[in-house]
Motif scaffolding. Sequence first.
Motif, short mmCIF file in Angstrom:
data_model
loop_
_atom_site.label_atom_id
_atom_site.label_comp_id
_atom_site.label_asym_id
_atom_site.label_seq_id
_atom_site.Cartn_x
_atom_site.Cartn_y
_atom_site.Cartn_z
N GLN A 226 35.72 43.46 90.52
CA GLN A 226 37.01 44.16 90.60
C GLN A 226 38.06 43.30 89.91
O GLN A 226 37.93 42.07 89.89
CB GLN A 226 37.44 44.38 92.06
CG GLN A 226 36.51 45.27 92.88
CD GLN A 226 36.55 46.74 92.48
OE1 GLN A 226 36.92 47.09 91.36
NE2 GLN A 226 36.13 47.62 93.37
N TYR B 127 43.77 59.60 88.39
CA TYR B 127 43.79 58.25 88.93
C TYR B 127 43.44 58.30 90.41
O TYR B 127 43.42 59.37 91.03
CB TYR B 127 45.20 57.63 88.76
CG TYR B 127 46.24 58.37 89.54
CD1 TYR B 127 46.49 58.04 90.88
CD2 TYR B 127 46.93 59.45 88.99
CE1 TYR B 127 47.41 58.76 91.62
CE2 TYR B 127 47.84 60.17 89.72
CZ TYR B 127 48.08 59.82 91.04
OH TYR B 127 48.97 60.54 91.79
N LEU C 245 44.27 48.93 94.58
CA LEU C 245 43.38 49.09 93.43
C LEU C 245 43.70 50.42 92.77
O LEU C 245 43.54 51.48 93.38
CB LEU C 245 41.92 49.05 93.87
CG LEU C 245 40.88 49.08 92.73
CD1 LEU C 245 40.91 47.78 91.93
CD2 LEU C 245 39.47 49.29 93.29
N ASP D 13 42.59 52.94 89.98
CA ASP D 13 41.46 53.30 89.12
C ASP D 13 41.90 54.48 88.26
O ASP D 13 42.34 55.51 88.78
CB ASP D 13 40.26 53.69 90.00
CG ASP D 13 38.93 53.61 89.24
OD1 ASP D 13 38.96 53.49 88.01
OD2 ASP D 13 37.87 53.68 89.90
N SER E 132 35.67 56.60 85.00
CA SER E 132 36.64 55.50 85.00
C SER E 132 36.76 54.88 83.61
O SER E 132 35.76 54.62 82.94
CB SER E 132 36.18 54.44 86.00
OG SER E 132 37.10 53.37 86.02
N CYS F 30 39.55 52.37 83.21
CA CYS F 30 40.08 51.04 83.50
C CYS F 30 40.55 50.96 84.95
O CYS F 30 40.81 51.98 85.58
CB CYS F 30 41.21 50.64 82.54
SG CYS F 30 42.55 51.84 82.44
N LYS F 31 40.63 49.72 85.45
CA LYS F 31 41.09 49.49 86.83
C LYS F 31 42.09 48.34 86.84
O LYS F 31 41.96 47.41 86.03
CB LYS F 31 39.91 49.08 87.72
CG LYS F 31 38.93 50.17 88.06
CD LYS F 31 37.87 49.62 89.02
CE LYS F 31 36.76 50.63 89.24
NZ LYS F 31 35.77 50.12 90.20
#
Length: 620
Positions: free
Chosen positions: A268, A413, A456, A458, A479, A481-482
């Motif tokens: 992460q 998101y 977080l 996402d 996904s 990007c995070k």
Amino acid sequence: MKHRKEEDDLYRKFMRQREEEDRRIKNEIRDEWEKELERLISRFEKEMTAKKKRSEDTKVLTMKLQQERDDLEKNMTLRRERKKESLTRKLLEHERAATAALVEKQSREMLELINEKRSQYMMAESIYLEPGGQEELAPYPSRAPSPAPPSLAKYHIYSHPNEFAQIDEIAISVAQEDQKTFTDLVRQLVGRCGSDIEKARTIFRWITVKNLNTMQFDENLRGDTPMGLLRGIKHGTESYHVLFKRLCSYAGLHCVVIKGYSKSAGYQPGIPFEDNRFRNSWNAVYVAGAWRFVQCNWGARHLVNAKEVPKTGSKLVKTDSLRYEYDDHYFLTDPREFIYEFFPLQPEWQLLKTAITLQDFEELPFVRSLFFRYCLYFPDNNTKAVMYTDATGAATVRIAMPSNMQSSLIFHYNLKFYDSDGDSYDGVSLKRFVMQSVVGNIVSFRVHAPSSGAFLLDIFANAVTPREYLTGEPMKFKSVCKFKIVCEDLQTVMVPLPDCASGEWGPTKATRLFGLIPVTHQDALIFAGRELEIQFRMSCPLTDFMATLHKNGLDSKRLSKYVTHTVIESDEMVIFQLTFPEEGQYGLDIYTREWTGSSSAEKHLLTHSCKYLINSSKRN
């Protein structure tokens, strides 16, 4: 055949070592068991003597002895299993290193042999480059060149995977058969290839097509049978990367295995690389005059569905061992993209003009291959994996998309707490503390943390045509990007956004997907008095509009009477009239569907086209 014998000898050595260690553990545990049992019986006999052999006491003590004996047996079995597990791990590590060293030696020998034959052939045929000839390619180097950044980007070599359609077909057809030796396999793979890139491609595609993770092996497999080729994969002693290097050397290509860190499964944004949890390996192969990255393991895209896994006990069926889906991003990946996910222990193997540090790598935004497939990029230089909010709890992530993707990319998101997986705060979804909007080619995600702590974020995307979107069918988002969003100190109370449909705010989506062009309000945020009129021009025929109004603390059904709409067909206009029962923040959802020109029941469902955030106040 010499290489095959060396490998056979090595595997026999592995087998002997495993058997010897297994015997040693069994003997150790047996000795321990006998000592413990002797101790137990000795104690029992002393207790029996002390109790003066009364029958009730004897019965109780005998049962106690049996129980303790059973417990001891269980503990000994567990200890043996733990010892075996620990030893197997150590042996496997040693076996992997020994296999990699053997492949390294054999690859060197094979390349020397190929280079020798190549120079003999060129001398015999008198093949020399024409002086100054533009069309001639430089000969493939006999020795592996030093690592250096490639002068050409990947798109200069090929712009679309379809260019390899015929080459990929070769890899797929070869994967459907079994070969007895690596020589046979490589001949079948590269025999019809016209360049070093095509050779690397067929090997890459063969490894990604052969679904090595789900293959079922016959336990009695002998090394000289066709599937014995992959015994290294079966035993876990050979990785995809070592196999790729081996096949490249048999095809006359220079290839290295690179070790380092990767942002792989379980990673992460914000996790430091302090231990071996995220260690990984990949390849660089020398093609098209430069070293280029290949990651077969990630290229194989481990998306195993029910159809691909053979039933327990069933024999291997060809289709179960093959897969045609793969990720082209991990073939000849550009160093400036590869560095987002992979960090080599040797800086020169970053293949960048200026190497970055491990801390720089940690701080790079956590992106996935889809991010690059959609040609996305970060317009702000200060975009980091960990973003800090200001005193009001706000932080903004901005992503830019190329002009050719603007009409088709849809973003979504998810926001949750970083450490707990919780996705609501005081009973309100955390999604309502993020405002997603699109202006031009920039999509923004403005996060307003409802409390101090870490979150977080996402971000997902999908490329869809307006036609696909209008059907109202559910869409799969993946996904891209995070980010870790950190709010160290919150000095204001954040109110969630009105409970509207998910996704972006503003009229951009309505224009992009429905041809609804805003006449009066181009921005997502509107400041209004107690009344408001919003006008759109229809550039294509739409019918059956619907609008819903939302406000925190008020029932949406109660608000339905405060919003109406009028369609003026002659002017191709639709006008929404709103009145607000009280001051405050409102959300407006607008739905529509395409006019099909027929009265049949085959109408599409009403589809969400856009939403606005409206601040109503007398001051406005």
